[in-house]
Design a protein around this motif. Structure first.
Motif, PDB file in Angstrom:
ATOM      1  N   ARG A 250      44.880  45.790  45.908  1.00  0.00           N
ATOM      2  CA  ARG A 250      44.889  44.982  47.128  1.00  0.00           C
ATOM      3  C   ARG A 250      44.777  45.829  48.398  1.00  0.00           C
ATOM      4  O   ARG A 250      44.109  45.430  49.363  1.00  0.00           O
ATOM      5  CB  ARG A 250      46.156  44.140  47.181  1.00  0.00           C
ATOM      6  N   GLU A 265      42.223  37.714  47.863  1.00  0.00           N
ATOM      7  CA  GLU A 265      43.363  38.583  47.610  1.00  0.00           C
ATOM      8  C   GLU A 265      44.419  37.922  46.742  1.00  0.00           C
ATOM      9  O   GLU A 265      44.716  36.738  46.897  1.00  0.00           O
ATOM     10  CB  GLU A 265      44.007  39.031  48.926  1.00  0.00           C
ATOM     11  N   ARG A 270      42.565  42.550  44.671  1.00  0.00           N
ATOM     12  CA  ARG A 270      41.686  41.708  45.471  1.00  0.00           C
ATOM     13  C   ARG A 270      40.275  41.824  44.907  1.00  0.00           C
ATOM     14  O   ARG A 270      39.958  42.738  44.135  1.00  0.00           O
ATOM     15  CB  ARG A 270      41.701  42.124  46.943  1.00  0.00           C
TER      16      ARG A 270
END
Length: 282
Positions: A250, A265, A270
């Motif tokens: 992420r 995300e 993500r």
């Protein structure tokens, strides 16, 4: 991903980085074949916790093929598993339609049966989710040890009545996806390598859950980091029909190159999305 380092008896401290071994229930012929095919030492029947002359084992037991770090206190085995465990539970409870990877590929926007090329397949978990949702998935895993794990997991799952239709939509290919994508670009009669190309290159900082930490310890031992993800992204963008999707931790930076147009995300990961044209609505 680099090729496995088999090591030899003259390795520092006499420790072999990776060897083949089996339990009493492991297939002897398969063990011998893997030892020869991957140029790895074969230790015969062993208990992984008692092994002192190898750091990790490509290990055959009653559950199939796995990778197991050796020695006392090492985390448990890592294998490609689709019938039971996390993947089995997901298959029995919706098949992963709510997974972020499904949204990132665009399955909420189209009912067309997309051809997805998973260029860094690993243990095939994301590919299995997408195949379970109706995609045709081509998988590439260039590390021969991880490729062997994935091939074993797919073969076992193909024998399961519930998994077989999903596995039938998955095709595991050999070699480097970069080379395959470059060849697809060079073919004058080729239009696109796949509708969507999916990348999940190895990155030093990953999700910190216990399972992922265990898998990453094993993967680090065998694979290391991907140092050509920029070239892989560039190759994918040239031959994908609708979009390229890149999975990242992420907080990690995007792969160098064009900026993704959209990001989805989650808590730890993500998905960077590089659209090329609109997905079909049919």
């Amino acid at each position: 991903m680099s090729r496995p380092n088999a090591g030899n008896p003259d390795s520092p401290n006499g420790i072999i980085p990776l060897a083949v071994a089996r339990s009493q229930l492991g297939d002897e012929h398969q063990a011998q074949f893997l030892s020869s095919e991957l140029s790895l030492p074969y230790l015969g029947i062993v208990s992984p916790k008692d092994v002192r002359n190898a750091h990790a084992l490509l290990f055959l037991d009653a559950g199939g093929l796995c990778v197991q770090l050796a020695g006392k206190g090492a985390p448990g085995p890592v294998r490609a598993e689709f019938v039971s465990g996390k993947m089995g539970y997901r298959r029995e409870h919706g098949g992963g339609s709510g997974q972020l990877v499904a949204r990132a590929v665009g399955l909420q926007k189209t009912k067309a049966g997309l051809h997805v090329l998973d260029a860094t397949a690993g243990l095939g978990q994301d590919a299995f989710v997408l195949a379970g949702l109706g995609c045709k998935v081509s998988l590439f895993e260039r590390n021969p040890v991880i490729h062997a794990l994935l091939a074993d997991g797919l073969a076992r799952a193909a024998l399961n009545m519930d998994c077989a239709p999903i596995i039938a939509r998955m095709t595991l290919r050999s070699g480097s996806s970069i080379d395959w994508l470059a060849n697809a670009e060079d073919q004058s009669d080729a239009t696109h390598a796949a509708d969507v190309i999916y990348l999940d290159p190895m990155f030093p900082q990953r999700d910190k859950s216990a399972l992922v930490k265990k898998e990453m310890q094993v993967f680090r031992t065998i694979v290391g980091d991907d140092d050509d993800s920029e070239a892989l992204l560039a190759a994918a963008l040239k031959v994908a029909k609708y979009r390229v999707v890149v999975k990242r931790p992420r907080k990690a930076p995007a792969i160098p190159g064009p900026e993704p147009s959209t990001r989805i995300e989650g808590k730890s990961s993500r998905y960077d999305i590089y659209p090329i044209r609109a997905l079909p609505q049919r």
